[in-house]
Design a protein around this motif. Structure first.
Motif, mmCIF file in Angstrom:
data_model
loop_
_atom_site.group_PDB
_atom_site.id
_atom_site.type_symbol
_atom_site.label_atom_id
_atom_site.label_comp_id
_atom_site.label_asym_id
_atom_site.label_seq_id
_atom_site.Cartn_x
_atom_site.Cartn_y
_atom_site.Cartn_z
ATOM 1 N N ALA A 1 -12.101 -5.797 -11.718
ATOM 2 C CA ALA A 1 -11.593 -4.495 -11.323
ATOM 3 C C ALA A 1 -10.422 -4.655 -10.368
ATOM 4 C CB ALA A 1 -12.707 -3.682 -10.662
ATOM 5 N N GLY A 2 -9.498 -3.685 -10.409
ATOM 6 C CA GLY A 2 -8.336 -3.767 -9.551
ATOM 7 C C GLY A 2 -8.689 -3.799 -8.077
ATOM 8 N N GLU A 3 -9.736 -3.048 -7.677
ATOM 9 C CA GLU A 3 -10.134 -3.017 -6.271
ATOM 10 C C GLU A 3 -10.604 -4.395 -5.798
ATOM 11 O OE1 GLU A 3 -11.279 -1.103 -8.650
ATOM 12 O OE2 GLU A 3 -10.394 0.866 -8.219
ATOM 13 N N GLN A 4 -11.337 -5.105 -6.654
ATOM 14 C CA GLN A 4 -11.796 -6.445 -6.293
ATOM 15 C C GLN A 4 -10.618 -7.389 -6.068
ATOM 16 O OE1 GLN A 4 -14.479 -6.703 -9.852
ATOM 17 N NE2 GLN A 4 -15.822 -7.753 -8.387
ATOM 18 N N THR B 1 3.862 1.211 4.482
ATOM 19 C CA THR B 1 4.970 1.808 3.736
ATOM 20 C C THR B 1 4.695 1.614 2.256
ATOM 21 O OG1 THR B 1 6.470 1.114 5.516
ATOM 22 C CG2 THR B 1 7.478 1.902 3.478
ATOM 23 N N ALA B 2 4.474 2.698 1.541
ATOM 24 C CA ALA B 2 4.121 2.610 0.124
ATOM 25 C C ALA B 2 5.219 1.902 -0.660
ATOM 26 C CB ALA B 2 3.887 4.005 -0.452
ATOM 27 N N GLY B 3 4.793 1.025 -1.579
ATOM 28 C CA GLY B 3 5.742 0.351 -2.455
ATOM 29 C C GLY B 3 6.296 -0.949 -1.919
ATOM 30 N N PHE B 4 5.796 -1.388 -0.755
ATOM 31 C CA PHE B 4 6.249 -2.656 -0.181
ATOM 32 C C PHE B 4 5.032 -3.510 0.140
ATOM 33 C CE2 PHE B 4 9.556 0.404 0.719
ATOM 34 C CZ PHE B 4 10.718 -0.289 0.392
ATOM 35 N N TYR B 5 5.044 -4.752 -0.332
ATOM 36 C CA TYR B 5 3.933 -5.679 -0.102
ATOM 37 C C TYR B 5 4.458 -6.964 0.529
ATOM 38 C CZ TYR B 5 -0.012 -3.300 -2.262
ATOM 39 O OH TYR B 5 -1.053 -2.429 -2.515
ATOM 40 N N THR B 6 3.666 -7.515 1.421
ATOM 41 C CA THR B 6 3.954 -8.815 2.015
ATOM 42 C C THR B 6 3.101 -9.874 1.335
ATOM 43 O OG1 THR B 6 4.552 -7.895 4.178
ATOM 44 C CG2 THR B 6 3.800 -10.197 4.126
ATOM 45 N N GLY C 1 -0.817 0.465 -7.949
ATOM 46 C CA GLY C 1 -1.321 -0.696 -8.683
ATOM 47 C C GLY C 1 -1.028 -2.023 -8.033
ATOM 48 N N GLY C 2 -1.039 -2.091 -6.689
ATOM 49 C CA GLY C 2 -0.768 -3.382 -6.062
ATOM 50 C C GLY C 2 0.664 -3.801 -6.312
ATOM 51 N N LEU C 3 0.852 -4.937 -6.979
ATOM 52 C CA LEU C 3 2.189 -5.469 -7.236
ATOM 53 C C LEU C 3 2.808 -4.926 -8.512
ATOM 54 C CD1 LEU C 3 1.540 -9.248 -6.401
ATOM 55 C CD2 LEU C 3 2.283 -7.428 -4.846
ATOM 56 N N LEU C 4 2.163 -3.969 -9.158
ATOM 57 C CA LEU C 4 2.613 -3.532 -10.485
ATOM 58 C C LEU C 4 3.804 -2.597 -10.428
ATOM 59 C CD1 LEU C 4 -0.787 -2.990 -12.315
ATOM 60 C CD2 LEU C 4 0.569 -5.078 -12.029
ATOM 61 N N ARG C 5 3.905 -1.770 -9.396
ATOM 62 C CA ARG C 5 5.044 -0.850 -9.299
ATOM 63 C C ARG C 5 5.459 -0.752 -7.832
ATOM 64 N NH1 ARG C 5 7.338 2.171 -12.912
ATOM 65 N NH2 ARG C 5 5.626 1.892 -14.369
ATOM 66 N N GLY D 1 -8.375 -3.418 -17.133
ATOM 67 C CA GLY D 1 -8.585 -2.468 -18.222
ATOM 68 C C GLY D 1 -7.325 -1.801 -18.730
ATOM 69 N N ASP D 2 -6.173 -2.056 -18.093
ATOM 70 C CA ASP D 2 -4.904 -1.460 -18.508
ATOM 71 C C ASP D 2 -3.951 -2.545 -18.990
ATOM 72 O OD1 ASP D 2 -5.655 1.160 -17.740
ATOM 73 O OD2 ASP D 2 -5.149 0.703 -15.650
ATOM 74 N N TRP D 3 -3.085 -2.170 -19.945
ATOM 75 C CA TRP D 3 -2.035 -3.074 -20.405
ATOM 76 C C TRP D 3 -0.793 -2.827 -19.564
ATOM 77 C CZ3 TRP D 3 -2.663 -7.113 -23.534
ATOM 78 C CH2 TRP D 3 -3.787 -7.143 -24.352
ATOM 79 N N ILE D 4 -0.262 -3.886 -18.962
ATOM 80 C CA ILE D 4 0.912 -3.759 -18.101
ATOM 81 C C ILE D 4 2.036 -4.629 -18.646
ATOM 82 C CG2 ILE D 4 -0.495 -3.274 -16.074
ATOM 83 C CD1 ILE D 4 0.160 -6.170 -15.143
#
Length: 598
Positions: free
Chosen positions: A2-5, A26-31, A203-207, A318-321
């Protein structure tokens, strides 16, 4: 998984986490944390090895800020938009097409016009995900995704953070072609950040709003240049063609690259070639091929200039990216810059044999045109030259009429135009190359390999979670443990071994905290392929000093002499030509131990 895990594991073990948490995030930025930065770098290095070095391509690093005229030429100012709908109650903005896709069976809502999306929002009673207020009646507007900035102080030049790395390659084509000696085909790669002001990152690093791309622009002459398709002709691929997606009973096509190109399923041999290269590369870095496919763009989602386009897609949560795109972009990009810039974006194509051609020319008598047309004389002369090239027969009459830029017309005596047909010998022609573009999203690949590597099994009756990462991309190569931390002999030798392994170019973790079983579990959970344990048995027995080497996936252990350890591990973690762990088991004594559960 699962994405949460995955997000929880990534945060807890230092792979990646939301940025600026001390200030609310800040949404959309990950370290990328210590493990994630290493993993990401290893993925980039593996990509560079395959798509730059092994293909013999050139690599550049262009600025991330570019002036406005670049994006006027490329079309990003006018057409790089997403559909935005704003909640009238809470003011939060959302991607309208994503809301449609989440609430209906429509898979490609971004291809629909805004007016139709507004109707779908109303008909499906779609509400704001943030506050629950119905969105019916709210306008769906185009929102340009580029971040704007100013270049310099005062009356600064407007600029933008690049939304893709490709433009840096296209803009520098006039200079890069010189490095390639003007000989097609040649490829140029770039790995670096790109920026898109996403409406609703998720979606984490997806978008993300800042992300890393690895792109290859392959410049070709489509009439003469063929890819080395035989290298990948036998590579098995799972395709999802557009026709299958649109059919009620459509299904995957399991075939080979060679067959798909020969049958016309893949329209471009160059695109087919890079699908085969990518298939092998994804498998090499640990993408689960049972959760991977190449999907062809539907007619409505394919760019108008793209002759053929396929996405590499992986299943995550469960999703196709989409994790890469492969497009035949034709001459679109270089033609745009050739028309707008002050440089040439062509290459000279030399003929096999010189050609003799007849060319229509004019040499207008300016002593006549000047007095008759005044300030328009130059425009009349240019119009006559263009007409001679376009329609030589127009000069058969006694007079010729040409159109001027201000919608006026000018009539000139044919003898004043001095029309003639001249014979010339040409050795070649200037052409604008076509572009084949494989474009990879590095963050999405990182999230994919983490999700696909996530494994749960049982060791000595105890459940274990580990990441079955390919050794090439694992953030840590080897972990070194003294069995206990209160024995100076073990601690000193562990320190020396760690230093020796680092000297051989390996990434090494040193851990002496907690039971040996817990230390193994910590390394398993970040995907470390091998653990080295320094114990008393290895120092007190007969023969040279030795240590145990444990491999991650099956938790098997073997005792290896300290003097041979660095070379053995460097070989195991080498470029694929090295022996497997099985060879260690054949040459050295295996170890049966119960410390796994300790």
């Amino acid at each position: 998984m699962a994405g949460e895990q995955l997000i929880e594991l990534a945060k807890r073990r230092g792979f990646f986490f939301g940025s600026n948490g001390a200030y609310g995030g800040t949404a959309g930025f990950y370290t990328f944390g210590p493990r994630g930065a290493a993993l990401k770098r290893n993925v980039e290095d593996a990509w560079r090895d395959r798509f730059t070095l092994k293909e013999g391509n050139h690599e550049i690093e262009a600025p991330t800020v570019m002036p406005e005229p670049v994006f006027e030429a490329s079309g990003h100012l006018d057409g790089f938009d997403d559909m935005l709908v704003e909640c009238g109650e809470c003011g939060v903005s959302h991607r309208a097409d994503h809301l449609i896709e989440d609430a209906t069976s429509i898979a490609d809502a971004e291809t629909l016009p805004g007016s139709e999306v507004e109707l779908l929002i109303r008909d499906h009673d779609i509400a704001c995900p943030n506050c629950g207020t119905p969105l019916a009646g709210q306008d769906v507007e185009d929102f340009n995704l580029m971040f704007s900035t100013n270049i310099g102080p005062g009356d600064a030049q407007p600029g933008y953070l690049r939304p893709e790395t490709a433009q840096g390659i296209f803009v520098e084509f006039p200079r890069i072609k010189a490095y390639a000696r003007g000989q097609l085909p040649f490829g140029v790669t770039q790995i670096g950040p790109a920026y898109r002001n996403e409406i609703s990152p998720r979606g984490g690093l997806l978008r993300l709003r800042e992300f890393t791309q690895a792109e290859l622009e392959q410049f070709i002459d489509p009439e003469d240049d063929d890819p080395p398709l035989d290298r990948v002709a036998d590579v098995d691929v799972r395709l999802y063609p557009a026709a299958a997606q649109e059919a009620d009973d459509g299904d995957y096509l399991d075939t080979t690259v060679g067959e798909a190109v020969a049958d016309g399923v893949i329209g471009s041999a160059w695109v087919g070639y890079y699908l085969g290269v990518a298939q092998e590369w994804y498998e090499r870095i640990g993408v689960d091929m049972g959760r991977f496919r190449f999907r062809q763009h539907l007619p409505g989602e394919r760019a108008h200039y793209a002759a053929d386009c396929w996405d590499a897609e992986s299943e995550v949560g469960g999703d196709w990216i989409e994790i890469a795109g492969f497009a035949d972009r034709g001459t679109y990009d270089l033609s745009k810059h050739d028309a707008h810039a002050d440089d040439s974006f062509t290459v000279f194509k030399r003929y096999d044999e010189p050609k003799t051609v007849e060319r229509a020319t004019v040499d207008p008598d300016m002593s006549v045109l000047g007095p008759e047309f005044g300030g328009d004389a130059g425009a009349v002369a240019e119009a006559l030259e263009a007409l001679a090239e376009r329609d030589p027969d127009a000069f058969d009459a006694e007079t010729v009429t040409v159109d001027l830029p201000d919608d006026d017309a000018a009539t000139v005596d044919t003898d004043v135009a001095n029309f003639s047909i001249e014979t010339e010998t040409e050795t070649g022609e200037h052409i604008i190359p076509s572009v084949i573009e494989p474009s990879f999203g590095i963050g999405r690949i990182v999230q994919t390999v983490l999700a696909h590597a996530y494994t749960v099994d049982e060791i000595d009756g105890e459940e274990r979670t580990y990441l079955e990462l390919a050794p090439e991309i694992a953030p840590v190569d080897v972990a070194v443990f003294p069995l206990v931390s209160n024995d100076d002999r073990l601690v000193d030798l562990a320190d020396r071994i760690a230093g020796d392994l680092r000297g051989h170019g390996l990434s090494v973790a040193h851990d002496d905290s907690g039971s040996i079983g817990r230390r193994y579990r910590r390394q398993d959970e970040i995907g470390t392929p091998f653990c080295v344990t320094v114990d008393r048995d290895g120092l007190e027995g007969e023969g040279p000093d030795s240590v145990t080497v444990r491999e991650r996936d099956a938790a098997r252990q073997v005792r290896v002499p300290v003097d041979a350890l660095a070379e053995e591990l460097a070989a195991l973690l080498g470029d694929g030509d090295a022996a497997s762990f099985e060879t260690l088991l054949e040459r050295y004594d295996s170890v049966e131990t119960d410390v796994e559960a300790a």
